[in-house]
Design a protein around this motif. Structure first.
Motif: not given
Length: 872
Positions: A547-553
């Motif tokens: 989810k953190r990766i998705e938010n950063g993307a």
């Protein structure tokens, strides 16, 4: 004396007569004023004597009354209160003394038991001043102005204490006076008309007046003057207004009873000032009139002598001089004025006229030559006199400005016609008159200045105006530089637009290229993260990391969107939108986003035409502008106004706007955000669209550069009005759509989709092809991939079961547009979905009318693929 020699001869003769007459006039006036003063002195003595006479009469009256009351007090009948025997005595005494209004006796309670004038009971005088003071003092006491109960007429009373054999006061004896008897005294005296006297009691009430008694008796005397008498000496004289308002010589005297501290009576006598001074004034008028007749005769004689011997001859010379000054050079006077000094002067005058005639001929020849040169001059020119008269306008000036000489008879008319705007006219007049004054003083050319001149037909021309002062005239020269100015402004405008266009284009290409490549990288990140989240067990420990990766993307995707917006190639989901509805939906979000001290106002024009625009991008623009306005207001109170409307824009208006080089004239829907904040200076305005430029401590992104890109991507324009300290106003123009806002319909979104068949996915990036394949598989499709256009053509020919092609727009060797044309040659009915990091609007415009089946934006998301494939 030197001043008198500058006057006319008649005036000087009159001055001599008046110099002689002044002492005589002074003697006459002195004699008149002296007589007046003597009359005033006599009048003052007369008023004092009249007051003394009345005072003596009054004192005698009081003494007589006191003796009478003393005798009555000794009578046994009075002491025994034998009313039957006392009242006849009282009546007899009143008959013998007609100046008494009544004689009565009262007991200690104030009840009257004996009276000379019968009075209906009860007759009680306990409230009277004379009664109270007689009981208290035990001696003769005075009263005040009252209306007698016995006679119902004004009266003034004295009271004497009545005592028994033991010396105790058992009552009072009172005598009332008829006050009008003093008017008989006045009639017997030889006094000036209008002479009068006034008797006043201790309160200031008028007891008697010789003139018009019914008008004043019983009323208070003039308060200020009564106070002066109270506080003044026993007697005095002054000149002041009387009761009737006329100025009088007035004397007064106070009367006191023995044992009383305050006067019981005030006596004034007055003579009208006019009556006293009338005789002296008549004498003065007579003497002055006689003297003036004599003076008039002397003046007439002086005038008659001066006229025939001097002034008539001078008038001939004066008339000749005036005719000569008006251009009559043929006038001669030596034959009319002969002899003496004036005859010599007339001969000298004729010689001067001859010389002037010769010079005038020479000047006229030069003037004609100069007028011809001015008229034929190729430069606009006018000759203006110092007094404002326009003497000549040449042919070139008439051709340039259209005004004929009759149109502008003077400078005042010229100012009004050539400068109809009052404020600008005042500025021009003040500046021009200052330049003329300076040039006349320094004997130099009038400084060249540039002015806007309104022609007769209403057009405005720019002219370089200067002048050359010569004597009492100014040669004004008009150099029409309208065409030069217009050409210069057009050149500068084109240079500015070209520079701005080159700057935007260069930065746009850079931003667009970076964003395109960045989107390819993000496609793999976002797509794989989304697939992983779908397939992962909800209890997996790596769920939070994904989810953190998705938010950063997603944040990186937003940055890419801003870069594309700046380049004008952002992701636009173009649809018909109602700008008013969009602004109203954002109302609450805008309210909570701005400063608490800022007031947000909406001024929405309804209805409006629709916009063909991306609603998300327009929201971003509105939010950006409103937040900027709030930050410009800062900690102070202010107002932010959001206005919508519709305006028809011509080329002149669009030329003043930003981003105007390619948009056509026509109907535009506008959005305006205005604030009352700090505003911007010219330096800030020049940089406000630079990427990452900010006036804050730290930058927050592309900011206004992104707004500029979004507006440019929508084929719009923008106007910025701002001044340091006076707020800012951003006006965005968007082409109006064909529909009205009421015609816009919102299509419902369909849920529940499952695909089938084979899709050809074409992209030059391996990571994009990989994530695209997985997403399409997830949606139920079989996928065939190609890494460029050439390979795609071959695979499409080899796989006839492919029902749809997902085609990347930007690829090496053969880009998406070329590949699309080749595919249509193979199969005219082929369904092609174009894929790009650029905006949908930018891409679909290239394929308008060519049968493109849809568009999917990078980076890929399952939802976006599903939405497009549902329509295919």
């Amino acid at each position: 004396m030197a001043i008198s020699f500058q006057k006319s001869i008649k005036s000087q003769l009159f001055v001599i007569i008046f110099i002689v007459a002044v002492p005589a006039m002074g003697i006459i006036f002195y004699s008149g004023f002296h007589s007046r003063q003597m009359a005033l002195d006599d009048a003052q003595n007369t008023t004092r004597k009249l007051v003394d006479r009345i005072a003596t009469e009054q004192q005698n009256l009081v003494v007589g009354a006191e003796q009478l009351m003393t005798a009555l007090a000794q009578l046994p009948e009075v002491k025994n209160r034998d009313a039957a025997r006392v009242e006849p005595v009282l009546k007899k005494l009143r008959t013998l003394n007609p100046m008494y209004s009544n004689i009565f006796i009262a007991d200690r309670s104030g009840a009257v038991w004996a009276t000379a004038v019968p009075t209906p009971p009860p007759f009680v005088v306990a409230d009277r001043r004379y009664f109270k003071r007689a009981l208290a003092s035990g001696q003769l006491s005075s009263g005040e102005y009252v209306v007698s109960r016995a006679t119902s007429k004004p009266a003034f009373n004295l009271a004497y204490p009545l005592k028994d054999d033991r010396g105790e006061t058992i009552g009072i004896i009172s005598v009332g006076f008829i006050i009008d008897k003093y008017r008989e005294l006045l009639s017997r005296l030889d006094l000036p008309a209008g002479t009068s006297f006034v008797l006043i009691d201790h309160r200031g009430m008028i007891l008697s007046r010789a003139l018009e008694p019914e008008k004043f008796i019983g009323k208070p005397y003039i308060p200020d003057y009564f106070k002066q008498m109270q506080e003044g000496p026993e007697a005095g004289t002054s000149i002041r207004p009387g009761l009737a308002g006329d100025r009088r010589i007035i004397s007064y005297q106070k009367l006191l009873l023995p044992g009383e501290e305050a006067p019981y009576l005030y006596i004034t006598a007055g003579i009208p000032l006019n009556a006293v001074t009338e005789a002296a004034f008549r004498s003065l008028v007579y003497n002055v009139t006689a003297f003036m007749l004599f003076l008039g005769a002397a003046c007439y004689l002086a005038w008659l002598i001066g006229k025939h011997s001097i002034t008539d001859r001078i008038a001939i010379l004066k008339n000749a001089a005036e005719r000569l000054s008006h251009g009559d050079l043929d006038i001669r006077v030596s034959s009319l004025v002969v002899g003496g000094e004036l005859g010599d002067l007339s001969q000298a005058f004729d010689m001067m006229a001859n010389q002037l005639a010769m010079r005038e001929q020479s000047l006229q020849e030069n003037k004609d030559l100069l007028a011809e040169i001015i008229e034929l001059s190729p430069i606009s020119m006018a000759i203006v006199s110092i007094d404002g008269t326009i003497e000549q306008i040449n042919r070139r000036a008439i051709e340039t400005f259209g005004y004929l000489p009759d149109d502008i008879p003077n400078m005042e008319r010229w100012w009004i016609q050539a400068y109809p705007d009052e404020s600008y006219r005042a500025e021009v007049i003040a500046q021009w008159m200052g330049l003329v004054g300076k040039a006349m003083t320094e004997k130099s050319e009038i400084e060249r200045r540039e002015y806007r001149v309104t022609c007769k037909d209403g057009t405005v021309k720019t002219s370089l105006i200067f002048g050359i002062p010569v004597s009492d005239k100014v040669f004004v020269i008009f150099d029409d530089i309208t065409d030069r100015k217009r050409a210069e402004e057009e050149r500068l405008s084109l240079e500015r637009q070209l520079l701005q266009s080159q700057k935007m284009e260069s930065l746009g290409v850079l931003a667009g290229g970076i964003a395109h490549d960045f989107n390819n990288i993000l496609t793999a990140i976002v797509g794989n993260t989304e697939l992983a989240l779908m397939r992962l067990n909800p209890e997996s420990p790596v769920l939070d990391n994904l989810k953190r990766i998705e938010n950063g993307a997603i944040r990186a995707t937003d940055l890419a969107k801003q870069m594309l917006a700046y380049s004008g190639k952002g992701k636009f989901v173009v649809e018909a939108i109602d700008l008013n509805r969009l602004v109203e939906e954002m109302g609450h979000m805008l309210d909570v986003s701005i400063s608490k001290k800022a007031i947000l106002r909406f001024n929405l024009t309804k209805p409006l035409p629709s916009l063909e625009a991306d609603a998300t991008q327009i929201r971003q623009v509105i939010m950006n502008l409103v937040i900027n306005a709030s930050e410009a207001i800062g900690d102070k109170s202010g107002v932010i106004t959001v206005t919508t409307g519709c305006v028809s824009c011509d080329r002149n208006y669009l030329n003043t706007a930003w981003l105007n080089s390619e948009i056509p004239e026509g109907l535009y829907v506008f959005l305006e955000v205005a604030d009352t904040g700090c505003g911007m200076d010219r330096e800030t305005q020049a940089k406000m669209f630079d990427p990452f430029f900010t006036t804050k401590f730290t930058g927050r992104g592309l900011g206004m550069a992104a707004v500029q890109g979004i507006v440019r991507g929508h084929k719009g324009a923008m106007n910025v009005y701002s001044e340091a300290g006076n707020g800012s106003r951003f006006k965005l123009l968007f082409p109006a759509g064909a529909k009205t806002a009421e015609q816009i319909e919102i299509e419902p979104h369909k849920n529940g989709f499952s695909g089938e068949g084979t899709i050809l996915l074409v992209d030059d990036e391996e990571t994009v092809r990989a994530i695209g394949t997985e997403i399409l598989n997830e949606l139920g499709f079989a996928v065939v991939t190609a890494n460029d256009g050439r390979e795609a053509i071959d695979l499409f020919k080899a796989n006839p079961d492919v029902f749809c092609v997902v085609l990347d727009l930007t690829m090496p060797h053969m880009d998406g547009e070329q590949t699309f044309r080749e595919l249509r040659l193979i199969d005219p009915n082929v369904k092609v979905i174009m894929s790009s990091g650029y905006s949908e609007y930018e891409v679909t415009q290239k394929f308008a009318g060519k049968g493109l089946s849809g568009f999917v934006q990078k980076p890929y998301k399952i939802s976006s693929f599903q939405e497009v494939l549902e329509k295919v």
